[in-house]
Motif scaffolding. Structure first.
Motif, short mmCIF file in Angstrom:
data_model
loop_
_atom_site.label_atom_id
_atom_site.label_comp_id
_atom_site.label_asym_id
_atom_site.label_seq_id
_atom_site.Cartn_x
_atom_site.Cartn_y
_atom_site.Cartn_z
N CYS A 89 0.63 -1.24 -0.07
CA CYS A 89 0.13 -0.04 0.03
C CYS A 89 0.82 1.13 0.05
CB CYS A 89 -0.97 0.09 1.23
SG CYS A 89 -0.31 -0.71 2.70
N PHE A 90 0.07 2.40 -0.32
CA PHE A 90 0.79 3.60 -0.26
C PHE A 90 0.43 4.59 0.82
CE2 PHE A 90 0.72 8.32 -1.73
CZ PHE A 90 2.23 8.32 -2.10
N GLY A 91 1.25 4.92 1.61
CA GLY A 91 0.93 5.77 2.63
C GLY A 91 1.84 5.39 4.07
N ALA A 198 8.49 9.47 -0.34
CA ALA A 198 9.52 9.11 0.43
C ALA A 198 9.36 7.58 0.64
CB ALA A 198 9.64 9.52 1.86
N ASP A 199 10.36 6.70 0.67
CA ASP A 199 10.13 5.26 0.77
C ASP A 199 10.75 4.76 2.29
OD1 ASP A 199 13.10 5.18 0.27
OD2 ASP A 199 12.97 4.26 -1.50
N GLY A 200 11.12 5.59 3.03
CA GLY A 200 11.49 5.19 4.29
C GLY A 200 13.19 5.17 4.37
N ILE A 201 13.82 5.32 3.22
CA ILE A 201 15.23 5.40 3.07
C ILE A 201 15.58 6.76 2.26
CG2 ILE A 201 17.37 4.51 2.26
CD1 ILE A 201 15.60 1.86 2.31
N GLY A 260 12.32 4.90 14.99
CA GLY A 260 11.64 3.71 14.43
C GLY A 260 10.36 3.75 13.47
N ALA A 261 10.25 4.90 13.05
CA ALA A 261 8.73 5.43 12.26
C ALA A 261 9.36 5.83 11.10
CB ALA A 261 7.89 6.14 13.13
N PRO A 262 10.05 4.78 10.19
CA PRO A 262 10.58 5.53 8.86
C PRO A 262 9.36 6.11 8.21
CG PRO A 262 10.74 3.15 8.94
CD PRO A 262 10.54 3.71 10.44
N PHE A 263 9.34 7.05 7.25
CA PHE A 263 8.23 7.75 6.56
C PHE A 263 8.00 7.03 5.04
CE2 PHE A 263 5.67 10.60 4.05
CZ PHE A 263 4.66 10.65 5.08
N LYS A 264 6.98 6.67 4.94
CA LYS A 264 6.75 6.15 3.57
C LYS A 264 5.46 6.74 3.08
CE LYS A 264 8.69 1.41 3.83
NZ LYS A 264 8.37 0.05 2.97
N GLY A 265 5.58 7.34 1.93
CA GLY A 265 4.18 7.80 1.36
C GLY A 265 4.60 9.50 0.64
N VAL A 266 3.66 10.19 0.73
CA VAL A 266 3.74 11.57 0.43
C VAL A 266 3.93 12.41 1.55
CG1 VAL A 266 1.33 11.85 -0.14
CG2 VAL A 266 3.20 13.54 -1.18
N LEU A 267 4.66 13.18 1.52
CA LEU A 267 4.87 14.13 2.50
C LEU A 267 4.72 15.65 2.27
CD1 LEU A 267 5.52 14.53 5.73
CD2 LEU A 267 7.98 14.59 5.05
N LEU A 306 5.40 5.13 -9.13
CA LEU A 306 6.03 5.86 -8.04
C LEU A 306 5.70 5.59 -6.49
CD1 LEU A 306 6.27 9.56 -9.66
CD2 LEU A 306 8.22 7.87 -9.20
N MET A 307 4.28 5.19 -6.38
CA MET A 307 3.60 4.63 -5.36
C MET A 307 4.16 3.27 -5.09
SD MET A 307 -0.24 6.21 -5.89
CE MET A 307 -0.80 8.02 -5.16
N ILE A 308 4.45 2.50 -5.74
CA ILE A 308 4.93 1.14 -5.76
C ILE A 308 6.27 1.45 -4.99
CG2 ILE A 308 5.15 -1.07 -6.66
CD1 ILE A 308 2.92 -0.66 -8.55
N SER A 309 7.20 2.15 -5.66
CA SER A 309 8.31 2.15 -5.17
C SER A 309 8.42 2.85 -3.65
CB SER A 309 9.16 3.24 -6.19
OG SER A 309 9.62 2.83 -7.40
N CYS A 310 7.48 3.64 -3.31
CA CYS A 310 7.55 4.16 -1.93
C CYS A 310 7.29 2.92 -1.22
CB CYS A 310 6.32 5.07 -1.84
SG CYS A 310 6.40 6.73 -2.70
N HIS A 311 6.49 2.07 -1.42
CA HIS A 311 6.43 0.69 -0.76
C HIS A 311 7.54 -0.15 -0.64
CE1 HIS A 311 4.41 -2.77 1.06
NE2 HIS A 311 4.80 -3.25 0.25
N LYS A 312 7.84 -0.20 -1.90
CA LYS A 312 9.23 -1.33 -2.01
C LYS A 312 10.50 -0.87 -1.44
CE LYS A 312 9.56 -2.80 -6.41
NZ LYS A 312 9.21 -3.23 -7.72
N GLY A 313 10.79 0.45 -1.70
CA GLY A 313 11.93 1.30 -1.09
C GLY A 313 13.03 1.54 -2.18
N ASP A 314 12.37 1.36 -3.40
CA ASP A 314 13.55 1.66 -4.72
C ASP A 314 13.17 3.16 -5.24
OD1 ASP A 314 11.11 1.16 -6.02
OD2 ASP A 314 12.30 -0.18 -7.39
N LEU A 315 12.75 3.83 -4.42
CA LEU A 315 12.49 5.46 -4.94
C LEU A 315 13.70 5.84 -5.61
CD1 LEU A 315 9.81 6.96 -5.27
CD2 LEU A 315 10.41 8.01 -2.75
#
Ligand code: AMP
Ligand code: GLY
Length: 425
Positions: A89-91, A198-201, A260-267, A306-315
């Motif tokens: 998911c995206f968010g 953002a994808d957490g990284i 411990g709360a990496p941000f994934k989604g749109v900021l 792009l949304m899938i990349s936010c989830h997968k971490g390959d942004l």
């Protein structure tokens, strides 16, 4: 893949428009959706408060990706439930959505990471809050800590207004959202909105926008969810974007990861461009509404990817392009909004979206009844146009409004005035 989009407003209509252009999409569902979204998606009714029901629906329809539009389900932890069930998911997670769900959380994060923002105090009782107001003196900004549907902020130019706002919060004007409050110094400058994925990284800067929060021309009268927007925001130079990334966005993402709360989604950073540089007014953890509408009209690329990349971490491997044109979106609202207004009035002249056209109408609060399009909310339509200049985009949006027959609606006649003034300098 099959995708489920959660939400029913103009933002979600714009997301449906973007997602449905993706070659990765097999079938789009929207819950609850709206008559505009129905052009791109199967509109269904799944109770988003019931996470199990959403998961069951996804499994039943072979949905492997969920896009959450509004903030409430994010703050409520829908993403965590979906992830636990193995659905991508995206968010942001519930812990990361605190960036919007609690103003005190964000202010504390800013303080710990040297992120420029207004000086503030945090209060859990009325006596201490009133004492602070007395100490600081007006002007002050009083904010309910939690989600208050955009209504929890009072700009108090006088002491009496500040005191009244503090009392209102603790008297329950915003329910649980107001049991804690923030009192801030007033920032002075021009406001702009800046969006990153953002994808957490890593982070991918998107683009800029400005909206008009107040109901009346010349930015007067009570605040609303937004009466119009345009993108890009000419005030946001490349230099200001770089400063914002370095001083605000990266420290925030780093700080969230450290918690411990990496941000994934749109900021979505709401900024005040002060004489001392950009300062953070607030974060939202979803696209802006109506900022999303102007952004999606300018997007050149695959939003779903792009949304899938936010989830997968390959942004980090991705980029995004935008039309160099300006998009302007004018909100048509029901007479009376943001106070009391009627629903169920009939709207004529709204056509489906043609991707090839420079103009389109996103549905924000509509329903179909007896074969007629009717108003079903305060903000009802987002009349959107692209133009080579802001002036041309604005002209095209207002020309399209002329073709809509809805006597019970109104709109501001000056959307994008600041950018047009700048263009004419
Ligand atoms: P918020 O919900 O925090 O974005 O606040 C809503 C609006 O209030 C913002 O878009 C600003 O226009 C205004 N605002 C909030 N905080 C401040 C501040 N510290 N100084 C000046 N204006 C503010
Ligand atoms: N347009 C302001 C918001 O989406 O919060």
């Amino acid at each position: 893949m099959n995708v489920l989009l959660i939400g029913s407003g103009g933002r979600e209509h714009a997301l449906a428009y973007a997602i449905s252009a993706s070659p990765r999409l097999t079938k789009l569902f929207a819950s609850p959706g709206n008559p505009g979204i129905a052009q791109f998606a199967d509109c269904v009714s799944v109770d988003v408060l019931n996470h199990d029901a959403v998961i069951v629906f996804c499994k039943l329809q072979n949905i492997t990706f969920v896009v959450v539009g509004p903030e409430a389900p994010l703050v409520d932890g829908l993403i965590d439930s979906l992830n636990k069930a193995g659905i991508a998911c995206f968010g942001p997670s519930k812990a990361a959505a605190r960036l919007e769900g609690s103003k005190n959380f964000t202010k504390t994060l800013c303080a710990r990471n040297d992120i420029p923002t207004a000086a503030y105090g945090h209060f859990t009782n009325v006596q201490d809050a009133l004492a602070y107001v007395d100490l600081k003196g007006a002007p002050l900004v009083i904010k309910a800590d939690g989600l208050a549907a955009g209504k929890g902020v009072t700009i108090a130019m006088e002491l009496a207004t500040a005191n009244a706002a503090v009392k209102d919060c603790f008297d329950g004007a915003f329910g649980d959202a107001g049991t804690e409050i923030i009192i801030e110094e007033l920032l002075v400058g021009e406001e702009a909105s800046f969006f990153v994925l953002a994808d957490g990284i890593s982070a991918l800067p998107l683009t800029t926008a400005q909206d008009h929060k107040q109901v009346g021309e010349g930015d007067t009268g009570p605040n609303t969810g937004g009466m119009g927007a345009y993108s890009p925001a000419p005030v946001m130079t490349d230099e200001l974007i770089n400063t914002t990334m370095e001083s605000i966005i990266y420290p925030t993402l780093k700080g969230m990861t450290a918690l411990g709360a990496p941000f994934k989604g749109v900021l979505y950073a709401g900024l005040m461009l002060t004489k001392n540089g950009p300062q953070l007014i607030e974060y939202n953890v979803r696209f802006g509404d109506p900022e999303c509408q102007v952004m999606m009209k300018r997007l050149k690329g695959d939003m779903l990817e792009l949304m899938i990349s936010c989830h997968k971490g390959d942004l980090e491997t991705k980029s995004v392009n935008w039309s160099t044109d300006t998009a302007v979106s004018v909100v048509m609202a029901a007479n009376g909004y943001p106070a009391k207004y009627n629903k169920g009035t009939v709207i004529r002249g709204v056509s489906a979206i043609d991707r090839e056209a420079d103009t389109c109408i996103f549905h924000a609060g509509t329903k179909m009844k007896n074969g007629q399009l009717q108003a079903n909310g305060g903000r009802v339509l987002n009349v959107t146009a692209l133009g080579e200049t802001v002036t041309e985009a604005q002209k095209a949006a207002y020309a399209l409004i002329e073709t809509i027959d809805w006597p019970e609606g109104f709109y501001r006649k000056d959307i994008a005035w600041r950018a047009i003034e700048r263009e004419n300098r």
